[in-house]
Design a protein around this motif. Structure first.
Motif, PDB file in Angstrom:
ATOM      1  N   TYR A  25      25.736  10.589   5.272  1.00  0.00           N
ATOM      2  CA  TYR A  25      25.714  11.830   4.514  1.00  0.00           C
ATOM      3  C   TYR A  25      25.382  12.960   5.477  1.00  0.00           C
ATOM      4  O   TYR A  25      25.044  12.700   6.650  1.00  0.00           O
ATOM      5  CB  TYR A  25      24.751  11.760   3.334  1.00  0.00           C
ATOM      6  N   GLY A  42      24.036  23.597  14.829  1.00  0.00           N
ATOM      7  CA  GLY A  42      23.487  24.264  13.643  1.00  0.00           C
ATOM      8  C   GLY A  42      23.690  23.433  12.398  1.00  0.00           C
ATOM      9  O   GLY A  42      24.727  22.781  12.244  1.00  0.00           O
ATOM     10  N   ASP A  43      22.702  23.477  11.508  1.00  0.00           N
ATOM     11  CA  ASP A  43      22.795  22.693  10.269  1.00  0.00           C
ATOM     12  C   ASP A  43      24.062  23.032   9.497  1.00  0.00           C
ATOM     13  O   ASP A  43      24.853  22.154   9.139  1.00  0.00           O
ATOM     14  CB  ASP A  43      21.593  22.977   9.359  1.00  0.00           C
ATOM     15  N   ALA A  44      24.241  24.321   9.276  1.00  0.00           N
ATOM     16  CA  ALA A  44      25.362  24.758   8.440  1.00  0.00           C
ATOM     17  C   ALA A  44      26.694  24.436   9.108  1.00  0.00           C
ATOM     18  O   ALA A  44      27.675  24.110   8.424  1.00  0.00           O
ATOM     19  CB  ALA A  44      25.254  26.249   8.165  1.00  0.00           C
ATOM     20  N   SER A  45      26.728  24.489  10.446  1.00  0.00           N
ATOM     21  CA  SER A  45      27.976  24.184  11.152  1.00  0.00           C
ATOM     22  C   SER A  45      28.411  22.761  10.878  1.00  0.00           C
ATOM     23  O   SER A  45      29.597  22.472  10.705  1.00  0.00           O
ATOM     24  CB  SER A  45      27.804  24.373  12.657  1.00  0.00           C
ATOM     25  N   TYR A  47      27.661  20.925   8.241  1.00  0.00           N
ATOM     26  CA  TYR A  47      28.155  20.805   6.856  1.00  0.00           C
ATOM     27  C   TYR A  47      29.544  21.423   6.714  1.00  0.00           C
ATOM     28  O   TYR A  47      30.412  20.870   6.045  1.00  0.00           O
ATOM     29  CB  TYR A  47      27.156  21.430   5.886  1.00  0.00           C
ATOM     30  N   GLY A  48      29.717  22.555   7.364  1.00  0.00           N
ATOM     31  CA  GLY A  48      31.026  23.202   7.317  1.00  0.00           C
ATOM     32  C   GLY A  48      32.097  22.336   7.957  1.00  0.00           C
ATOM     33  O   GLY A  48      33.199  22.185   7.426  1.00  0.00           O
ATOM     34  N   THR A  49      31.743  21.729   9.090  1.00  0.00           N
ATOM     35  CA  THR A  49      32.704  20.873   9.784  1.00  0.00           C
ATOM     36  C   THR A  49      33.065  19.665   8.919  1.00  0.00           C
ATOM     37  O   THR A  49      34.233  19.275   8.826  1.00  0.00           O
ATOM     38  CB  THR A  49      32.115  20.404  11.127  1.00  0.00           C
ATOM     39  N   LEU A  50      32.058  19.099   8.278  1.00  0.00           N
ATOM     40  CA  LEU A  50      32.328  17.956   7.391  1.00  0.00           C
ATOM     41  C   LEU A  50      33.315  18.349   6.295  1.00  0.00           C
ATOM     42  O   LEU A  50      34.253  17.612   5.990  1.00  0.00           O
ATOM     43  CB  LEU A  50      31.022  17.459   6.757  1.00  0.00           C
ATOM     44  N   ARG A  51      33.098  19.541   5.695  1.00  0.00           N
ATOM     45  CA  ARG A  51      34.009  19.993   4.634  1.00  0.00           C
ATOM     46  C   ARG A  51      35.421  20.171   5.165  1.00  0.00           C
ATOM     47  O   ARG A  51      36.401  19.835   4.517  1.00  0.00           O
ATOM     48  CB  ARG A  51      33.539  21.324   4.040  1.00  0.00           C
ATOM     49  N   ARG A  52      35.513  20.751   6.362  1.00  0.00           N
ATOM     50  CA  ARG A  52      36.849  21.016   6.919  1.00  0.00           C
ATOM     51  C   ARG A  52      37.579  19.714   7.222  1.00  0.00           C
ATOM     52  O   ARG A  52      38.752  19.550   6.897  1.00  0.00           O
ATOM     53  CB  ARG A  52      36.748  21.876   8.177  1.00  0.00           C
ATOM     54  N   TYR A  54      37.021  16.918   5.834  1.00  0.00           N
ATOM     55  CA  TYR A  54      37.334  16.282   4.552  1.00  0.00           C
ATOM     56  C   TYR A  54      38.582  16.918   3.933  1.00  0.00           C
ATOM     57  O   TYR A  54      39.500  16.213   3.507  1.00  0.00           O
ATOM     58  CB  TYR A  54      36.142  16.429   3.600  1.00  0.00           C
ATOM     59  N   ASN A  55      38.619  18.252   3.935  1.00  0.00           N
ATOM     60  CA  ASN A  55      39.777  18.948   3.350  1.00  0.00           C
ATOM     61  C   ASN A  55      41.048  18.687   4.146  1.00  0.00           C
ATOM     62  O   ASN A  55      42.151  18.792   3.608  1.00  0.00           O
ATOM     63  CB  ASN A  55      39.513  20.452   3.260  1.00  0.00           C
ATOM     64  N   LYS A  73      26.004  12.593  -0.744  1.00  0.00           N
ATOM     65  CA  LYS A  73      27.438  12.385  -0.574  1.00  0.00           C
ATOM     66  C   LYS A  73      27.691  11.830   0.809  1.00  0.00           C
ATOM     67  O   LYS A  73      27.438  12.491   1.818  1.00  0.00           O
ATOM     68  CB  LYS A  73      28.194  13.688  -0.792  1.00  0.00           C
ATOM     69  N   TYR A  75      30.086  10.395   3.837  1.00  0.00           N
ATOM     70  CA  TYR A  75      31.430  10.582   4.373  1.00  0.00           C
ATOM     71  C   TYR A  75      31.782   9.375   5.229  1.00  0.00           C
ATOM     72  O   TYR A  75      30.913   8.836   5.918  1.00  0.00           O
ATOM     73  CB  TYR A  75      31.489  11.850   5.235  1.00  0.00           C
TER      74      TYR A  75
ATOM     75  N   GLU B  68      27.670  30.712   8.521  1.00  0.00           N
ATOM     76  CA  GLU B  68      27.874  29.704   9.571  1.00  0.00           C
ATOM     77  C   GLU B  68      28.729  28.553   9.020  1.00  0.00           C
ATOM     78  O   GLU B  68      29.667  28.076   9.672  1.00  0.00           O
ATOM     79  CB  GLU B  68      26.516  29.182  10.050  1.00  0.00           C
ATOM     80  N   LEU B  69      28.407  28.166   7.805  1.00  0.00           N
ATOM     81  CA  LEU B  69      29.157  27.074   7.168  1.00  0.00           C
ATOM     82  C   LEU B  69      30.617  27.461   6.954  1.00  0.00           C
ATOM     83  O   LEU B  69      31.537  26.693   7.211  1.00  0.00           O
ATOM     84  CB  LEU B  69      28.494  26.754   5.833  1.00  0.00           C
ATOM     85  N   ALA B  72      32.527  27.318  10.208  1.00  0.00           N
ATOM     86  CA  ALA B  72      32.778  25.947  10.645  1.00  0.00           C
ATOM     87  C   ALA B  72      33.799  25.263   9.747  1.00  0.00           C
ATOM     88  O   ALA B  72      34.585  24.437  10.183  1.00  0.00           O
ATOM     89  CB  ALA B  72      31.472  25.159  10.652  1.00  0.00           C
TER      90      ALA B  72
END
Lengths: 107, 372
Positions: A25, A42-45, A47-52, A54-55, A73, A75, B68-69, B72
């Motif tokens: 997760y 970065g934390d948010a990076s 999570y953002g990368t995981l979403r990208r 995934y998409n 969740k 992955y 940031e999210l 990314a």
């Protein structure tokens, strides 16, 4: 040199790599990256990368309820994800070699 | 986690959700599932040392975290709030919104009516295309559209539906979304064939089909693609209904089986006269083929009334100077050929076969029985 700039280009590869052996997760992935030595990530990076990823259809996800706290969740790498990891890994290795050669013994 | 912590974490999460509010609701929900859980977990780890300031120190402000999210994840950049203040832009935003609605409705009608509404469709289609261009080109327009009261009403309605059981059922269908995207592209191409055959319009339909294929996955994370995706869906549903409707009427007119259309059409001479072996004309005969299917054929009477059945002979329709006449009966008589002793009697007579079962008659021409 600020490693966070370098990271931007290869975070995809790093995330795919830490998911290769075991599903994880978001926070898990983040911890594995940090344990692997990517302290600046970065934390948010992540999570953002995981979403990208995934998409883009390189990851699949499933939810696991947790006894304490919110559900998680997970992955996991799917076949296209594995292929991408292999490809990008090759690209990275050849790139790293090239740069090593360029630097020579100067570094 | 105590209530105080809870409220402050909630506050942080609300800030994040706010900063992502221009993204599709489903995507925001997915993000909050992930990253929201992360924030909660980080807050829990802090234990007694938790404070909103400490959380922001660790993760950045909610807005910064969201930004940031966003970078990314490759989402479109948020629209600048400054642009949302101009009165002109809200007009453009409204135009874009209603173009989308009209485009979807008209695309549906165009598909369903098989292109009957061509003029209106071209007009509205151009509006929608212009709106799509604007939405993609003009930064900040999405924020303006999101700020419109009508958009908020739609969002509220969707949010309410989100909590209902219906939505839960639909949520499980999300897995099949890619199947729908492909199906939609096929329906659009099919619509192109139905409406235009191989002409310029067909090429347009093919291009739209391809575009809709791209728009499906894109719209999941980028709302601007709705300007392609929603009209596509409208058109595809229209074509789908049209096809279903056509199939239904087909079934209605071929009640036995669809395969009749593949067989050679039944012989349908204008009329058929049947005589028994005595040369006596038979009326009100019903004809069937070897599979028991009625040999139906259309018949048109004088005053526009018509039948579609297998009853013969039909009344003759004669047009002369006094008008149109329907004449029942048989217009001619026949002399039956003598039946030779060595052959079995013709089986085409309507006589019950039981009466012919005795050994062949020795009297060559005399009828054995009379018809009843």
């Amino acid at each position: 040199m600020d490693t966070s700039q370098l990271l931007k280009g290869v975070l995809d590869l790093a995330v795919l790599a830490v998911l290769r052996k075991e599903d994880g997760y978001g926070y898990d992935v983040l911890r594995r990256l940090r344990q692997g030595g990517l302290d600046d990530v970065g934390d948010a990076s992540v999570y953002g990368t995981l979403r990208r990823l995934y998409n883009a259809g390189l990851l699949t996800s499933y939810v696991v309820p947790s006894e304490e706290g919110p559900h998680r969740k997970y992955y996991s790498l799917n076949e296209p994800g594995r292929e991408r990891l292999l490809e990008s890994g090759k690209t990275w290795k050849s790139f790293a070699r090239t740069l090593d050669d360029l630097l020579g013994e100067g570094a | 986690m105590n209530t105080q912590t809870n409220t402050e974490v909630q506050h942080y999460l609300d800030g994040m959700r706010d900063a992502l509010s221009d993204l599709p609701a489903a995507e925001v929900a997915e993000i909050m599932d992930d990253a929201g859980a992360h924030v909660v977990e980080v807050a829990e780890e802090m234990g007694d040392e938790f404070s909103l300031a400490a959380l922001i120190d660790r993760l950045g402000t909610p807005r910064a975290y969201a930004e940031e999210l966003r970078v990314a994840a490759g989402y479109p950049s948020p629209s600048s709030p400054a642009a949302a203040t101009g009165g002109g832009t809200s007009f453009v935003a409204r135009l874009a919104f209603w173009s989308l609605v009209a485009g979807t409705v008209v695309a549906f009608g165009f598909g369903f009516t098989r292109g009957d509404t061509l003029e209106a469709t071209v007009l509205v289609g151009l509006c929608t295309a212009a709106a799509a261009l604007l939405v993609f080109r003009q930064e900040g327009l999405m924020a303006d559209i999101a700020a419109l009261p009508e958009t908020k009403a739609v969002k509220d309605a969707l949010a309410r539906a989100d909590r209902s059981d219906v939505q839960r059922a639909f949520a499980s269908l999300r897995t099949f979304q890619p199947v729908w995207w492909v199906g939609r592209a096929l329906l659009i191409a099919a619509g192109g064939i139905l409406v235009y055959r191989p002409a310029f319009g067909f090429l347009v339909a093919l291009a739209l089909a391809a575009l809709s294929l791209v728009a499906g996955p894109k719209a999941r994370t980028d709302r601007r693609w709705l300007w392609v995706s929603l009209p596509s869906t409208g058109f595809a549903l229209g074509v789908l209904l049209l096809i279903l409707g056509t199939l239904m009427t087909r079934w209605d007119s071929y009640p036995i089986s669809n395969s009749t259309s593949y067989n050679a059409p039944p012989p349908t001479p204008a009329n058929i006269y049947v005589f028994d072996k005595d040369g006596k004309p038979l009326t009100d005969v019903h004809l069937y083929d070897e599979d028991g299917r009625p040999l139906n054929a259309p018949w048109y009477g004088c005053d526009g009334d018509n039948r579609h059945d297998n009853r013969y002979p039909r009344p003759r329709v004669v047009h002369d100077e006094t008008g149109c006449h329907e004449t029942p009966g048989v217009p001619f008589t026949v002399v039956m050929p003598t039946v030779p002793t060595t052959t079995t009697p013709p089986t085409t007579t309507s006589q019950p076969t039981a009466t012919e079962s005795p050994a062949p008659s020795t009297t060559p021409s005399a009828p054995v029985t009379t018809t009843g």
